[in-house]
Design a protein around this motif. Structure first.
Motif, PDB file in Angstrom:
ATOM      1  N   MET A   1     -12.696 -30.647  27.881  1.00 37.22           N
ATOM      2  CA  MET A   1     -13.066 -31.962  27.758  1.00 37.22           C
ATOM      3  C   MET A   1     -12.833 -32.966  26.452  1.00 37.22           C
ATOM      4  O   MET A   1     -12.982 -33.875  26.353  1.00 37.22           O
ATOM      5  CB  MET A   1     -14.696 -32.307  28.047  1.00 37.22           C
ATOM      6  N   HIS A   2     -12.179 -31.862  25.724  1.00 34.23           N
ATOM      7  CA  HIS A   2     -11.864 -32.496  24.106  1.00 34.23           C
ATOM      8  C   HIS A   2     -10.522 -33.318  24.525  1.00 34.23           C
ATOM      9  O   HIS A   2      -9.571 -32.707  25.157  1.00 34.23           O
ATOM     10  CB  HIS A   2     -11.738 -31.467  23.234  1.00 34.23           C
ATOM     11  N   ARG A   3     -10.419 -34.130  23.773  1.00 35.08           N
ATOM     12  CA  ARG A   3      -9.044 -35.038  24.169  1.00 35.08           C
ATOM     13  C   ARG A   3      -7.963 -34.632  23.519  1.00 35.08           C
ATOM     14  O   ARG A   3      -6.882 -34.718  24.185  1.00 35.08           O
ATOM     15  CB  ARG A   3      -9.484 -36.624  23.519  1.00 35.08           C
ATOM     16  N   SER A   4      -7.750 -33.397  22.646  1.00 32.19           N
ATOM     17  CA  SER A   4      -6.650 -32.818  22.053  1.00 32.19           C
ATOM     18  C   SER A   4      -6.157 -31.569  22.661  1.00 32.19           C
ATOM     19  O   SER A   4      -5.612 -30.866  22.190  1.00 32.19           O
ATOM     20  CB  SER A   4      -6.846 -32.915  20.435  1.00 32.19           C
ATOM     21  N   VAL A   5      -7.150 -31.499  23.778  1.00 31.10           N
ATOM     22  CA  VAL A   5      -6.903 -29.976  24.351  1.00 31.10           C
ATOM     23  C   VAL A   5      -5.586 -29.441  24.689  1.00 31.10           C
ATOM     24  O   VAL A   5      -5.022 -28.325  24.742  1.00 31.10           O
ATOM     25  CB  VAL A   5      -7.720 -29.625  25.645  1.00 31.10           C
ATOM     26  N   THR A   6      -4.622 -30.600  25.014  1.00 32.21           N
ATOM     27  CA  THR A   6      -3.210 -30.083  25.322  1.00 32.21           C
ATOM     28  C   THR A   6      -2.157 -30.381  24.365  1.00 32.21           C
ATOM     29  O   THR A   6      -1.147 -30.136  24.200  1.00 32.21           O
ATOM     30  CB  THR A   6      -2.763 -31.063  26.811  1.00 32.21           C
ATOM     31  N   ARG A   7      -2.859 -30.745  23.251  1.00 27.54           N
ATOM     32  CA  ARG A   7      -1.882 -31.278  22.062  1.00 27.54           C
ATOM     33  C   ARG A   7      -1.434 -30.053  21.313  1.00 27.54           C
ATOM     34  O   ARG A   7      -2.736 -29.305  20.712  1.00 27.54           O
ATOM     35  CB  ARG A   7      -2.494 -32.442  21.348  1.00 27.54           C
ATOM     36  N   ASP A   8      -0.234 -29.656  20.746  1.00 29.34           N
ATOM     37  CA  ASP A   8      -0.060 -28.590  19.997  1.00 29.34           C
ATOM     38  C   ASP A   8       0.163 -28.985  18.587  1.00 29.34           C
ATOM     39  O   ASP A   8       0.288 -28.204  17.759  1.00 29.34           O
ATOM     40  CB  ASP A   8       1.214 -28.001  20.312  1.00 29.34           C
TER      41      ASP A   8
END
Lengths: 886, 79
Positions: free
Chosen positions: A275-282
């Motif tokens: 549910m974290h907004r940055s979960v897909t960001r590297d």
């Protein structure tokens, strides 16, 4: 009859005697009733007293009986020397209370294991690395995609859990008007199972609830939060809460005692990492990694494997850093993965306060030792007065250990009473210290409920203290030789020598406490006198949000509303408050390569510098037409670093993004240097840019968060917070869809950075005063005793013509040489230990002569004052009286 | 006590009072129990009785005594 009956009988001695007598009497009566002669019956019965004692020995726990007698006797002794006992108990209570308080804090923050299965197998994954600028540092934040790679590589060898840094977020259980703050932590769905945790209510989310980004709107409340916020209402399950645009359902309550993985922060709401907004960001490092390493897994091979994966991940990422100098990229890729033990969790508070608390621990132990030495000296004096009593006891057959027990019981009573008082002190003191660390914005909470750890520490402390100050007097008392004692005392100098030695030790410890306190105070002074470059007094910060973003006109409209309020002098806006957050990028001058030194940016509105009262050294501040990118105001350090100190007004620089995108800025003004991020670090190159942001086509961009900077009229430092509530309502009432999420004074932000130093300085001064007082009392006691003891000698000297000066020298010489010896030892100790504290100091050198001279002078002055009564007493000795008394 | 004295032909004549420490020791060991009773004349008296453990102990001690005294007798006679 059981042991307990025998123990019980020890406390009902009189009653037992009566019962035995009754039994004996009934025997005799019966015999007489049978017709025997009373005289003869009594004779045949034998000595009633002897039979009674024999029976008593069977029916009473003898050791306890003796102990009871010692306690009663000890109590009488304590009451007889009421002043001495009170002084001893109070000083010990203070020192012990301080020790227990320090232990409670240190234990709760650093030592107490997390309530999970096998906390000793828990490690935090961290990396030793270099900053872009090349400074070595440690960092334990990770990007989720990196975590996924490492986790799958370590499958079967170790369990990986992602836990986010706890964040204080705006959330609501009802409408937008009822927003509140909550401490939110995003954790891997499988964390609960890996840690062996079970729900107190409902269910905990699982691996199944943490698979698809944004698709698992479930929340678990911590037990503590559920109790405080919902009064343990079971109907909370199924309720929803909203954070930003996410609507989440509460599915359960975590186990009692589990407050997250960050000691110092009690997590309130747990959400799945997905549910974290940055979960897909590297490129966003927003969580820590906790690793459960089962026995049998080799740490080093695992570490090497993870290191390789991380390097591959970061290397691939760094290929996109086209806007960075090669040096910066090399620095960045200088990383080494490492495991840090995390049995008690990992938190920022731990990092910030570990050393400070350890030093506090050392300080309180030193104070405790000083107090113990004091009491040992006092007890020695009392024991000397009781030498004859001891001699008498030995001559009528008391065993050595029996005497040791007697004196130790007295010591135990002293330390027990002091421990009790100290516990009350610690009860209040530990939460007090914690509240000094805590701020409304960055609340520090530790679970300080007394548990068996604190209790056993207390018991060990009481016994330790008892042995520390009681053993020597006890052994000495028991070693008394009746003959010499009855003759008028054995070698009186031996006792005095020990007492003098103790004075030297006390002075050395006292110096150490004063010296460190002095360094802490100086550090705090230095930090609070850092030139800020602006006037923080009367500045209120309203950090505001607009959930769907608002154009600059809307923000400006709210600012206008604020400007109409009485007592408001000026209002301006900035992206975030100075010292609250940071944003940096490389820059290029004259079309050159990107800089290695990063530049720090802050978007501000026109009038911001005037509202801050920050001086513009050259050029002008922003005007209404200035946009970002376009114009910039840079600080003095920027000018020195990038323009060789020449006037840069009218010149250009480029901001270079990670992706290599360059944006042009015209320098329109130069502002005075002001701490950007922290008062502790050297000035950073800062570029202020206009708040009004336009995209490549020149279209004005909406903002979703901005800070209103409100300058209050007048110089009342309490004015900002006093008006905060009212102005907050005014923002909402403006009807622009903008809401204040946080209100604080600028001064609060500045003070927040020196909380640790203020705490250390305050506690340092407190303990230094206590140590000084105790050392003074100790010195006074010893001198007084030695004058009393040498009364005769002094009298004779006076009689044969010694003058006052000679007497003063006679009385004080040896003690002062001890004080000086103690000081010298203290200086050595201080210089040696200061090296371990260096990171706690700020622009302060331990070897600074004044830092050493001041404590020495203070101690000498206190020593001089402490000797006055004894010296006066020595001078008043009348030889005639003394000689007559002999 | 009188009984001991008479039965032993006055060979054993302990102090009567020494009975009590002995009783108390046995009570301590749990071989006998005791309770206070009020007699007809209104005075209190302590009455002792053997407990189960006490009976076992008595039997054991008796057996041991018999063995030992028999052995000693035998040794004395043969010498």
């Amino acid at each position: 009859m059981s042991v307990w009956t025998r123990v019980w009988n020890a406390f009902r001695g009189d009653r037992l005697n009566r019962e035995l007598n009754e039994e004996f009497e009934s025997h005799i009566e019966e015999a007489v009733a049978e017709g025997r002669d009373p005289e003869e019956v009594r004779q045949v019965f034998g000595s009633m007293l002897r039979q009674r004692e024999a029976s008593r020995r069977v029916r009473v726990a003898a050791w306890l009986d003796g102990l009871k007698a010692d306690v009663i006797f000890g109590w009488r002794q304590l009451r007889r020397n009421r002043v001495t006992s009170t002084a001893a108990i109070l000083s010990l209570a203070l020192a012990m209370g301080a020790c227990v308080s320090a232990f409670r804090l240190i234990d709760a923050l650093l030592w107490r294991p997390l309530p999970v299965t096998a906390p000793e197998r828990l490690f935090a994954l961290s990396r030793a690395e270099l900053t872009f600028e090349g400074k070595p540092t440690h960092f334990d934040g990770w990007a989720y995609p990196d975590f996924v790679l490492m986790r799958s590589a370590a499958k079967g060898q170790a369990e990986f859990v992602a836990v986010s840094y706890t964040d204080r977020m705006d959330l609501t259980y009802a409408s937008d008007e009822e927003m509140e703050k909550g401490l939110v932590q995003y954790v891997s769905g499988w964390m609960w199972e890996s840690f062996g945790l079970h729900p107190a209510l409902g269910r905990l989310f699982t691996q199944q609830d943490d698979r698809v980004p944004g698709a698992h709107p479930v929340a678990v409340l911590s037990y503590d939060y559920w109790s405080r916020r919902f009064a343990r209402d079971p109907k909370v399950i199924g309720q929803t809460l909203r954070i930003g645009n996410q609507l989440l359902e509460i599915v359960g309550v975590g186990p009692k005692g589990f407050t997250g993985t960050e000691p110092g922060t009690v997590t309130e709401i747990f959400l799945p990492t997905m549910m974290h907004r940055s979960v897909t960001r590297d490129d966003s490092t927003w969580h820590r990694i906790l690793v459960v390493i089962p026995p049998g897994t080799g740490m080093e091979p695992l570490r090497a494997k993870l290191d390789a994966i991380n390097m591959a991940f970061e290397g691939a990422r760094a290929k996109g850093f086209t806007g960075m100098s090669q040096q910066s990229i090399d620095n960045y890729l200088h990383q080494r993965v490492e495991f840090l033990p995390a049995s008690s969790g990992v938190s920022e508070l731990q990092e910030d306060y570990q050393q400070a608390l350890e030093w506090l621990g050392v300080l309180v132990v030193l104070v405790l030792l000083i107090a113990c030495l004091n009491v040992a000296n006092l007890m020695s004096v009392l024991a000397a007065a009781r030498a004859r009593e001891m001699a008498l006891r030995v001559s009528i057959g008391a065993g050595r250990w029996r005497l040791v027990q007697m004196v130790l019981v007295e010591s135990a009573m002293l330390s027990g009473l002091a421990g009790g008082l100290g516990a009350m002190f610690a009860w209040r003191a530990a939460p007090l210290v914690l509240s000094m660390i805590s701020s409304p914005d960055n609340p520090a909470r530790l679970i300080l409920s007394p548990d068996w750890r604190v209790l056993s520490f207390g018991v060990v402390l009481i016994v330790g203290v008892m042995l520390l100050f009681g053993m020597l007097p006890a052994l000495r008392a028991s070693a008394v030789k009746p003959v010499s004692a009855l003759k008028g005392g054995d070698d009186p100098h031996a006792r005095r020598r020990t007492m003098h030695g103790m004075i030297a030790v006390q002075v050395a410890f006292c110096f150490l406490v004063l010296f460190t306190a002095g360094l802490f105070v100086k550090t705090f002074q230095r930090l609070s006198h850092i030139p800020l470059g602006y006037s923080p007094q009367g500045l209120l910060l309203l950090e505001s949000v607009a959930p769907h973003g608002k154009l600059p006109q809307a923000w400006e409209q709210v600012a206008d509303v604020l400007r109409t309020k009485p007592g408001v002098e000026r209002v301006a806006e900035s992206g975030w408050p100075l010292m609250a957050s940071s944003s940096n990028n490389a820059v290029a001058v004259n079309g050159g390569p990107p800089s290695v030194d990063l530049v720090y940016f802050l978007p501000v509105s026109p009038g911001w510098f005037e509202t801050m009262r920050m001086r513009i050294m050259a050029g002008r501040e922003f005007l209404l037409g200035d946009v970002n990118p376009g114009a910039a105001v840079v600080n003095q350090t920027f000018v020195k670093r990038f323009f060789n100190g020449e006037n840069p007004v009218g010149r250009y620089f480029e901001e270079v993004g990670d992706d290599g995108l360059r944006q042009h800025f015209l320098v329109v003004g130069v502002a005075v240097d002001a701490p950007y991020r922290s008062v502790r670090e050297a000035q950073l190159p800062v570029a202020f840019v206009p708040l009004h942001e336009v995209d490549a086509k020149g279209v004005v961009q909406p903002e979703d968060s901005t800070t209103f900077l409100v300058r209050m009229a007048g110089n009342d430092p309490t004015a900002p917070m006093a008006r905060a509530g009212e102005l907050r309502k005014a923002v909402a009432a403006a009807g622009a869809g903008i809401r204040v999420s946080n209100a604080r004074a600028q001064q609060e932000l500045i003070d927040g950075q020196t909380v640790r130093e203020r705490l250390l300085a305050m506690l340092g001064v407190f303990f230094a005063s206590v140590a000084l007082l105790l050392a003074g009392i100790g010195l006074y006691g010893v001198l007084n005793y030695s004058v009393l003891q040498r009364r005769r000698e002094i009298g004779i000297r006076v009689a044969i013509g010694a003058r006052g000066g000679t007497i003063i020298r006679l009385v004080t010489r040896s003690v002062f040489s001890m004080v000086v010896a103690g000081l010298i030892a203290g200086v050595g100790l201080g210089l040696a230990s200061a090296r371990y504290m260096e990171s706690l100091f700020f622009q302060v050198k331990a070897s600074d002569a004044t830092m050493l001279a001041i404590p020495s002078a203070v101690i000498l002055a206190v020593a001089a004052v402490a000797t006055v009564p004894a010296v006066l007493r020595a001078l008043r000795i009348d030889p005639v009286e003394i000689l007559r008394a002999e | 006590m009188m009984a001991i004295k008479e039965t032993s032909g006055e060979v054993l004549s302990p102090e009567e009072g020494s009975l009590y420490p002995a009783l108390h020791r046995m009570e301590e060991a749990g071989w006998i129990g005791a309770e206070w009773v009020v007699k007809e004349n209104g005075k209190r008296a302590r009455i002792y009785h053997l407990t189960a453990a006490g009976k076992k102990q008595l039997a054991m001690e008796e057996a041991r005594w018999t063995t030992v005294s028999l052995a000693i007798n035998r040794v004395l006679r043969e010498a």
